[in-house]
Scaffold this active site. Structure first.
Site, PDB file in Angstrom:
ATOM      1  N   LYS A  37       0.843  -1.204   0.000  1.00 23.78           N
ATOM      2  CA  LYS A  37       0.000   0.000   0.000  1.00 23.78           C
ATOM      3  C   LYS A  37       0.878   1.254   0.000  1.00 23.78           C
ATOM      4  CE  LYS A  37      -0.500  -0.255   5.009  1.00 23.78           C
ATOM      5  NZ  LYS A  37      -1.099  -1.104   6.039  1.00 23.78           N
ATOM      6  N   TYR A 268      15.587  29.960   8.331  1.00 24.82           N
ATOM      7  CA  TYR A 268      14.405  30.667   8.846  1.00 24.82           C
ATOM      8  C   TYR A 268      14.452  30.767  10.361  1.00 24.82           C
ATOM      9  CZ  TYR A 268      12.119  30.276   4.319  1.00 24.82           C
ATOM     10  OH  TYR A 268      11.799  30.386   2.991  1.00 24.82           O
TER      11      TYR A 268
HETATM   12  C1  LIG Z   1      -0.303  -2.239   6.519  1.00 27.69           C
HETATM   13  C2  LIG Z   1      -0.914  -3.519   6.863  1.00 27.69           C
HETATM   14  C3  LIG Z   1      -0.146  -4.679   7.010  1.00 27.69           C
HETATM   15  C4  LIG Z   1       1.359  -4.678   6.957  1.00 27.69           C
HETATM   16  O1  LIG Z   1       1.858  -4.132   8.146  1.00 27.69           O
HETATM   17  P1  LIG Z   1       3.438  -4.075   8.448  1.00 27.69           P
HETATM   18  O2  LIG Z   1       3.493  -3.544   9.827  1.00 27.69           O
HETATM   19  O3  LIG Z   1       3.997  -3.130   7.457  1.00 27.69           O
HETATM   20  O4  LIG Z   1       3.957  -5.431   8.303  1.00 27.69           O
HETATM   21  C5  LIG Z   1      -0.807  -5.871   7.227  1.00 27.69           C
HETATM   22  N1  LIG Z   1      -2.151  -5.921   7.316  1.00 27.69           N
HETATM   23  C6  LIG Z   1      -2.925  -4.820   7.204  1.00 27.69           C
HETATM   24  C7  LIG Z   1      -4.404  -4.938   7.319  1.00 27.69           C
HETATM   25  C8  LIG Z   1      -2.333  -3.585   6.987  1.00 27.69           C
HETATM   26  O5  LIG Z   1      -3.100  -2.507   6.886  1.00 27.69           O
END
Ligand SMILES: *Cc1c(COP(=O)(O)O)cnc(C)c1O
Length: 403
Positions: A37, A268
């Site tokens: 994702k 800044y």
């Molecule tokens: C993002 C996510 C994962 C992966 O999590 P990690 O901590 O990156 O291993 C797994 N399951 C779901 C439902 C997620 O949203």
């Protein structure tokens, strides 16, 4: 955008090595659903997915239907699950491209079934059970009812049953253990009723590396969902995290050099002043590229040595005190994350300096050009055949559970 001012580098060989460690933790015959994702946490979902397929990864988890369709458009044919939930308007495209969907409510089950029948395309769903995350998912007491609907409604296909861990330290946290127990008792209950539920998954990276499925509830799970471990940024307090290799590097060019006398303010708000005469290098990267504005006490590597970031970060520029590094010049490459010579800085180092988590840094760098390296050698064998009794595809879930 050319990779000349500031850029990300993604090391696909490091990804292969991490996937091999993940496979060891998952155990033989367990499907690895790699979570990609948010453009694979900034590593590039398409390139990561293509390489992961060659490394034997059997499925992908994404955040939105848009991300799923991007992978389909890039030729990824593996099963893809939208981990969270989608809005109604996204459903038709998901069905057309055989995207698996998380399912949380009876209302969605019915609307999805109706759409599936209208389009003449099956909707593959993974029943998401809220065992303690408190965000998405159906409460355990309503899970049985929702499952019945899925099994009964023409047009719906049960792809799997899933849950998600709330603790960031997986089963090192007693709450994670409790969640896993809730999930296991539900799934075992389904099995006792003769229901075949397809893919059974709960372990993110933290769950996987703390033994969920291997030492805790062995034999229950047939699928794992790691993300951050594959990118080599698992918190080091988790077992075996040190065997993982960081995949991402972040570099920028020195674009300007200036000698300044003692007392000169830089940046800044003039929050930093030179305690002695020194030399300042300006890098062509700033918060506009996703660097966290609140970086505090962070360092970069130039010519293999550390130099502190000083003053406030600008939108397009960062300033580094290089008074102790003779020879630095315009055109040199500064490493903000990654290796330079014998030293290295990690995503976690930067996250710590910004009081945030590595996930956020990876996602935030999304505007920078990216170079993928390596990947010519695939160092782990193709995924071994799945254990007997586990359907290879949700479409092959035995229908005998249906009346
Ligand atoms: C993002 C996510 C994962 C992966 O999590 P990690 O901590 O990156 O291993 C797994 N399951 C779901 C439902 C997620 O949203």
């Amino acid at each position: 955008m050319d990779a000349v001012r500031a850029w990300r580098e993604v090391d696909l060989d490091a990804l292969s090595a991490n996937l091999a460690v993940i496979r060891e933790h998952a155990g033989p015959g367990i499907r690895v659903m790699l979570v990609v994702k948010q453009d694979a946490y900034g590593h590039g979902a398409v390139a990561v997915a293509h390489h992961a397929v060659r490394c034997g990864v059997g499925a992908f988890g994404v955040g939105t239907s848009h991300e799923a369709l991007e992978l389909r458009a890039a030729g990824i044919r593996s099963p893809i699950l939208v981990l969270g939930t989608v809005v109604e308007e996204e459903l038709p495209a998901c069905l057309r491209h055989q995207i698996h969907l998380g399912l949380h409510t009876t209302g969605r089950a019915r609307s999805l079934a109706k759409l599936a029948r209208r389009l003449g395309l099956p909707a593959r769903v993974h029943l998401n059970i809220d065992t303690g995350m408190g965000r998405l998912g159906v409460p355990p007491r309503l899970a049985g009812e929702l499952l019945e609907i899925v099994l009964r409604e023409e047009g719906l296909e049960l792809g799997g049953v899933m849950s998600h861990l709330a603790p960031t330290e997986g089963l090192l946290d007693p709450f994670g253990v409790e969640q896993a127990e809730r999930f296991a008792s539900l799934v075992n209950g389904f099995a006792a009723r003769g229901l075949s539920v397809g893919w059974i998954h709960m372990a993110n990276s933290a769950g996987l590396f703390t033994g969920l499925g291997r030492t805790a509830h062995p034999g229950l799970f047939n699928t794992v969902r790691p993300g951050i471990a594959a990118y080599g940024a698992l918190p080091l307090i988790l077992p075996d995290a040190r065997r993982l290799t960081p995949v991402l590097s972040l570099r920028s060019r020195v674009v300007f050099m200036k000698n300044i006398p003692e007392g000169t303010p830089v940046g800044y708000g003039s929050t930093w002043r030179a305690r002695q005469a020194t030399r300042i290098a300006t890098l062509a990267i700033g918060y506009g590229h996703g660097l966290p504005w609140r970086l505090h006490g962070a360092e970069v590597l130039i010519r293999g040595r550390r130099a502190p970031l000083i003053g406030r970060l600008s939108m397009d520029y960062a300033t580094v005190d290089v008074g102790h590094l003779p020879g630095v010049q315009v055109g040199d490459v500064a490493t903000l994350i990654g290796r330079d010579g014998d030293d290295a800085l990690t995503l976690a180092d930067m996250a710590r300096a910004a009081s945030t988590i590595p996930y956020e840094i990876g996602c935030a760098l999304c505007r920078l050009p990216r170079i993928h390296r390596g990947g010519e050698e695939v160092c782990i064998p193709a995924q071994p055949p799945l254990a007997r009794g586990i359907p290879a595809e949700p479409g092959q879930v035995p229908r005998n559970a249906r009346s």
